[in-house]
Design an enzyme around this catalytic site. Sequence first.
Site, PDB file in Angstrom:
ATOM      1  CB  SER A 134      46.830  34.943  36.693  1.00 12.22           C
ATOM      2  OG  SER A 134      46.500  35.053  35.332  1.00 12.22           O
ATOM      3  CE1 TYR A 158      46.227  40.539  37.475  1.00 13.48           C
ATOM      4  CE2 TYR A 158      46.452  39.289  35.432  1.00 13.48           C
ATOM      5  CZ  TYR A 158      45.934  39.411  36.713  1.00 13.48           C
ATOM      6  OH  TYR A 158      45.133  38.422  37.227  1.00 13.48           O
ATOM      7  CE  LYS A 162      46.910  38.283  40.320  1.00 14.63           C
ATOM      8  NZ  LYS A 162      46.213  38.194  41.593  1.00 14.63           N
TER       9      LYS A 162
HETATM   10  P1  NAD Z   1      37.245  41.249  40.788  1.00 18.93           P
HETATM   11  O1  NAD Z   1      37.792  42.586  40.416  1.00 18.93           O
HETATM   12  O2  NAD Z   1      35.846  40.941  40.460  1.00 18.93           O
HETATM   13  O3  NAD Z   1      37.476  40.984  42.344  1.00 18.93           O
HETATM   14  C1  NAD Z   1      38.537  41.558  43.073  1.00 18.93           C
HETATM   15  C2  NAD Z   1      37.944  42.129  44.363  1.00 18.93           C
HETATM   16  O4  NAD Z   1      38.997  42.729  45.120  1.00 18.93           O
HETATM   17  C3  NAD Z   1      36.901  43.214  44.110  1.00 18.93           C
HETATM   18  O5  NAD Z   1      35.755  42.953  44.882  1.00 18.93           O
HETATM   19  C4  NAD Z   1      37.599  44.494  44.534  1.00 18.93           C
HETATM   20  O6  NAD Z   1      36.690  45.462  44.996  1.00 18.93           O
HETATM   21  C5  NAD Z   1      38.532  43.985  45.608  1.00 18.93           C
HETATM   22  N1  NAD Z   1      39.698  44.836  45.850  1.00 18.93           N
HETATM   23  C6  NAD Z   1      40.500  45.417  44.924  1.00 18.93           C
HETATM   24  N2  NAD Z   1      41.459  46.128  45.536  1.00 18.93           N
HETATM   25  C7  NAD Z   1      41.272  45.976  46.869  1.00 18.93           C
HETATM   26  C8  NAD Z   1      41.939  46.470  48.018  1.00 18.93           C
HETATM   27  N3  NAD Z   1      42.997  47.269  47.907  1.00 18.93           N
HETATM   28  N4  NAD Z   1      41.481  46.123  49.243  1.00 18.93           N
HETATM   29  C9  NAD Z   1      40.392  45.324  49.357  1.00 18.93           C
HETATM   30  N5  NAD Z   1      39.715  44.838  48.306  1.00 18.93           N
HETATM   31  C10 NAD Z   1      40.154  45.156  47.077  1.00 18.93           C
HETATM   32  O7  NAD Z   1      38.219  40.160  40.136  1.00 18.93           O
HETATM   33  P2  NAD Z   1      38.071  38.583  40.040  1.00 18.93           P
HETATM   34  O8  NAD Z   1      37.880  38.249  38.620  1.00 18.93           O
HETATM   35  O9  NAD Z   1      37.102  38.094  41.035  1.00 18.93           O
HETATM   36  O10 NAD Z   1      39.554  38.167  40.435  1.00 18.93           O
HETATM   37  C11 NAD Z   1      39.905  37.812  41.762  1.00 18.93           C
HETATM   38  C12 NAD Z   1      41.398  37.519  41.798  1.00 18.93           C
HETATM   39  O11 NAD Z   1      41.697  36.498  40.850  1.00 18.93           O
HETATM   40  C13 NAD Z   1      42.278  38.712  41.431  1.00 18.93           C
HETATM   41  O12 NAD Z   1      43.405  38.696  42.272  1.00 18.93           O
HETATM   42  C14 NAD Z   1      42.682  38.430  40.001  1.00 18.93           C
HETATM   43  O13 NAD Z   1      43.924  38.997  39.674  1.00 18.93           O
HETATM   44  C15 NAD Z   1      42.754  36.912  39.995  1.00 18.93           C
HETATM   45  N6  NAD Z   1      42.541  36.333  38.655  1.00 18.93           N
HETATM   46  C16 NAD Z   1      41.400  36.641  37.954  1.00 18.93           C
HETATM   47  C17 NAD Z   1      41.220  36.115  36.681  1.00 18.93           C
HETATM   48  C18 NAD Z   1      39.992  36.451  35.883  1.00 18.93           C
HETATM   49  O14 NAD Z   1      39.997  36.241  34.665  1.00 18.93           O
HETATM   50  N7  NAD Z   1      38.900  36.943  36.458  1.00 18.93           N
HETATM   51  C19 NAD Z   1      42.190  35.274  36.125  1.00 18.93           C
HETATM   52  C20 NAD Z   1      43.323  34.966  36.875  1.00 18.93           C
HETATM   53  C21 NAD Z   1      43.486  35.500  38.158  1.00 18.93           C
HETATM   54  C1  UD1 Z   2      43.329  38.026  29.601  1.00 21.14           C
HETATM   55  C2  UD1 Z   2      44.692  38.559  29.955  1.00 21.14           C
HETATM   56  C3  UD1 Z   2      45.259  37.711  31.079  1.00 21.14           C
HETATM   57  C4  UD1 Z   2      44.303  37.726  32.261  1.00 21.14           C
HETATM   58  C5  UD1 Z   2      42.944  37.256  31.803  1.00 21.14           C
HETATM   59  C6  UD1 Z   2      41.932  37.368  32.896  1.00 21.14           C
HETATM   60  C7  UD1 Z   2      45.655  39.604  27.963  1.00 21.14           C
HETATM   61  C8  UD1 Z   2      46.659  39.484  26.880  1.00 21.14           C
HETATM   62  N1  UD1 Z   2      45.551  38.540  28.801  1.00 21.14           N
HETATM   63  O1  UD1 Z   2      43.472  36.675  29.184  1.00 21.14           O
HETATM   64  O2  UD1 Z   2      46.508  38.237  31.475  1.00 21.14           O
HETATM   65  O3  UD1 Z   2      44.799  36.865  33.281  1.00 21.14           O
HETATM   66  O4  UD1 Z   2      42.485  38.066  30.711  1.00 21.14           O
HETATM   67  O5  UD1 Z   2      41.691  38.681  33.257  1.00 21.14           O
HETATM   68  O6  UD1 Z   2      44.968  40.593  28.106  1.00 21.14           O
HETATM   69  N2  UD1 Z   2      39.150  38.096  22.341  1.00 21.14           N
HETATM   70  C9  UD1 Z   2      38.493  38.523  21.211  1.00 21.14           C
HETATM   71  N3  UD1 Z   2      37.690  39.621  21.315  1.00 21.14           N
HETATM   72  C10 UD1 Z   2      37.514  40.301  22.488  1.00 21.14           C
HETATM   73  C11 UD1 Z   2      38.199  39.859  23.636  1.00 21.14           C
HETATM   74  C12 UD1 Z   2      39.013  38.755  23.529  1.00 21.14           C
HETATM   75  O7  UD1 Z   2      38.629  37.936  20.139  1.00 21.14           O
HETATM   76  O8  UD1 Z   2      36.776  41.296  22.516  1.00 21.14           O
HETATM   77  C13 UD1 Z   2      39.961  36.875  22.257  1.00 21.14           C
HETATM   78  C14 UD1 Z   2      41.414  37.026  22.688  1.00 21.14           C
HETATM   79  O9  UD1 Z   2      42.224  37.380  21.589  1.00 21.14           O
HETATM   80  C15 UD1 Z   2      41.712  35.611  23.224  1.00 21.14           C
HETATM   81  C16 UD1 Z   2      40.361  35.138  23.788  1.00 21.14           C
HETATM   82  O10 UD1 Z   2      39.377  35.950  23.157  1.00 21.14           O
HETATM   83  O11 UD1 Z   2      42.048  34.749  22.161  1.00 21.14           O
HETATM   84  C17 UD1 Z   2      40.237  35.330  25.303  1.00 21.14           C
HETATM   85  O12 UD1 Z   2      40.568  36.684  25.620  1.00 21.14           O
HETATM   86  P1  UD1 Z   2      40.341  37.275  27.090  1.00 21.14           P
HETATM   87  O13 UD1 Z   2      38.986  36.914  27.551  1.00 21.14           O
HETATM   88  O14 UD1 Z   2      40.724  38.709  27.067  1.00 21.14           O
HETATM   89  O15 UD1 Z   2      41.354  36.441  27.979  1.00 21.14           O
HETATM   90  P2  UD1 Z   2      42.932  36.222  27.803  1.00 21.14           P
HETATM   91  O16 UD1 Z   2      43.510  37.083  26.775  1.00 21.14           O
HETATM   92  O17 UD1 Z   2      43.175  34.761  27.686  1.00 21.14           O
END
Ligand code: NAD
Ligand code: UD1
Length: 350
Positions: A134, A158, A162
Amino acid sequence: MARLLITGGAGFIGSHTCLVLLEAGHELVVLDNYANSSPEALRRVVELAGPGAEGRLQVIEGDIRRSADLERAFAEGASTEAELDAVIHFAGLKAVGESVAQPLRYWDVNVSGSQHLLAAMAAHGCRTLVFSSSATLYGYPETVPIPESAPIQPINPYGYTKAAVEQMLRDVAASEPGWRIASLRYFNPVGAHPSGRIGEDPNGVPNNLFPFISQVAVGRREQVQVFGGDWPTRDGSGVRDYIHVMDLAEGHLAALKALLSGGDQLLQLNLGSGQGHSVLEVIAAFAQACGRTIPYEVVARRPGDAATTVADATAAAKTLGWRTQRDLASICRDGWCWQSNNPQGYPKLS
Ligand code: NAD
Ligand code: UD1
């Protein structure tokens, strides 16, 4: 055709990636405990992937921290001649606020879970891994666009988990030449498959901007709170690099191809568009896509936010030949198609 284990494949990014992998002809075993997802997502993935896909997707309900579940997954994935070819590791917990309140749970699932997975891979001679990292690793970035060489300085539990897994992967890659590992540092994944059949379905009140806007648009919430109108950005609201989840899914396919073709042993790559959009721009684009007004109010900044985070996306383009194809208008159109067709998300099991 490769045989792949997909941990967390029922989740938001995992489900879209499973679809892209099935469409590319791969055979998948998904291991997911449904901690944050629904079995319905994978049923719809199979339906979207079309005839023949059902036989190429096996689903195991289980936990990456349990050796017995991992053993089942590796046994299911092996053919009579060979073990699994590679693992794509999505399973984990991802809510920043929750990680502050429950740090041990985050270290257990994200770090200990990854350690168990790597041990099982080593035991089965499967040494090719794509890991969901991430942009949260970069904390408050000093340089924007952010290159992969930027300091790793997370600011919440978190992010620390990572960073710890990335370090574990560097150590493992250095320990034996057979490993092929890609840590993909996602920026802000949003949107949905254009069919509107699969998408993001957060539990409870969304923490992130895009699902919050979608739920306001569909009438589940009253208004968006814009966290800060006094950031040093073009309109005062925060700027992020939003990446369509289908572009992200295709990025995984590109990384997998690079690893399986015997390329670099360790890749650490940003997956982002390289473009920044402000909160107010996202609200305006979503309003345009759904043809509705999105009410919002500007409130105080959220602790822990940075003004601007945008990827330097050149390394992924050069190394993988991959770049994003879809713009903010497509993100909002596809996100709205999902939300308007599934106002309450996936059907909840009673
Ligand atoms: P998500 O929560 O939708 O998907 C994660 C999946 O992992 C879920 O289906 C959950 O049930 C499963 N899971 C959780 N714990 C588990 C366990 N102990 N054993 C087996 N399965 C388990 O999240 P996502 O948005 O699809 O994210 C996927 C990955 O990408 C995560 O590792 C997350 O940290 C990373 N990531 C997500 C974002 C984002 O904004 N969505 C950003 C950066 C990184
Ligand atoms: C957040 C997490 C980041 C994580 C990512 C995906 C924080 C500080 N960062 O990123 O670690 O990897 O989600 O899960 O939590 N915003 C609003 N109103 C809202 C929500 C968000 O104005 O209700 C703004 C935030 O201030 C930011 C932008 O929207 O400027 C995006 O926010 P968000 O979607 O939460 O993502 P990140 O903060 O970039």
